[in-house]
Design an enzyme around this catalytic site. Structure first.
Site: not given
Length: 366
Positions: A101, A178, A202
């Site tokens: 990511w 992030d 999530k």
């Protein structure tokens, strides 16, 4: 109806009490005569929902007054472009790559800069050569003291790498993090970051919502080519409702925040997460049948990838797990193997059930 233990990396399991309350309020929210999905985003009913959601999030994370909380459309991947649009301002930015990511974020920022925004996006450090099995070491970092910001992903969902506050590199630039896959799972000192962003799917709620927590002094820097709806300052000035926000996602997020407070807040949920992760990692390490390749001090509490000693048994493992009510355990296609995502909503009983199944499978196939 029998609910499974859902180990999906995202969209992920939500707390059952939240789902039950949402079901009860689906047709009529607090006597409004309609559900949240049917409300005007500018009406007093929804205004009360978004205001409480922000208040509860601020309380849970102890967000300082000089930070704005934005409830935006999209997901973390959209922020890969939106962040340089708002913060690069023709300067330079440092990126740390510790997994899939952060690597995507780095490449997207390079693309945005080269596409007319200007500025320079630098690779400050990477652990790709180590197979993304650890965080970066201090002597591997090359930071620009003049950088507009320093970007990292504090929990890599695919590779299972986590960086807590105590592992943050010593950057003088504002840190942009992030936190999509571990926000609200552990204590975070928000004041150490310039901007925190997280896709909701999530630990917060349904997909389609992203939360941005940004320090006041970082607002108003957007480049001239930045679309109005992607300008953090404009969205902050309009309380996240310049246009229609993801109203139902914000409502569910608000219920999750209330559920977290009822559990005892972030400190309590962190203790539960430590216990769940320790149970699973300890079993994997002692089994001789399964292995996790991430260095012990860098392991994620939320996403636990693991490999079987004999990978020809993968399909049998997954098939048996489904029969046992344990789903979404297949690892990401880029790394293979298995992955158990044990977010806040995963109860300890679910991890115990997984360990029991793994023990039985190893005994039958070892």
């Amino acid at each position: 109806m029998t609910r499974v233990f859902n180990f999906s990396a995202g969209p992920a399991a939500l707390p059952e009490p939240v789902l039950r309350q949402a079901a009860e309020e689906m047709l009529d929210w607090h006597g409004a005569g309609c559900g949240v999905m049917e409300m005007s985003h500018r009406g007093k009913e929804f205004t009360s929902i978004i205001e409480r959601a922000e208040s509860d999030l601020r309380e849970l994370m102890a967000i300082p007054h000089n930070y704005r909380v934005l409830f935006l459309q999209g997901g973390a991947t959209q922020q890969f472009a939106q962040i340089p649009m708002n913060l690069l301002a023709g300067g330079s930015a440092d990126y740390l790559v510790t997994g899939a990511w952060s690597q995507k974020a780095y490449k997207e920022a390079q693309r945005v800069a080269a596409g007319g925004l200007g500025g320079r996006v630098r690779l400050a450090g990477s652990t790709e050569a180590a197979g993304f099995t650890r965080t970066v070491r201090a002597d591997e970092l090359q930071l620009d003291a003049q950088a507009a910001y320093f970007h990292l992903c504090t929990n890599e969902t695919i590779h299972g790498i986590e960086i807590g506050d105590d592992g943050l590199p010593a950057s003088v630039a504002p840190i942009v993090a992030d936190m999509s896959s571990h926000i609200l799972s552990r204590a975070v000192d928000v004041s150490r970051y310039g901007l925190i962003y997280a896709g909701a799917q999530k630990n917060i709620g349904p997909s389609g919502l992203v939360i941005v927590i940004v320090r006041d002094d970082l607002l108003g820097r957007a480049g001239s080519l930045t679309p109005t709806v992607m300008d953090y300052k404009v969205m902050a000035d309009h309380g996240s409702v310049l246009n229609t926000p993801p109203t139902y996602g914000i409502y569910i997020a608000g219920l999750v925040f209330q559920w977290l407070k009822a559990q005892g807040g972030v400190a309590a949920i962190e203790r539960a997460n430590v216990e769940k992760a320790r149970l699973l990692y300890d079993f994997i390490d002692a089994s001789g049948f399964y292995r996790n390749e991430v260095e012990a001090g860098c392991r994620s509490r939320m996403n636990v990838p693991f490999l079987l000693r004999d990978e020809t048994l993968n399909e049998a493992f997954l098939s048996g797990a489904r029969v046992a009510g344990l789903t979404q355990l297949k690892g990401h296609k880029s790394v293979g193997g298995m992955r158990a995502s044990i977010y806040n909503a995963m109860p300890l009983e679910g991890v115990r059930a997984l360990v029991d199944y793994m023990r039985d499978f190893a005994a039958r196939n070892g």
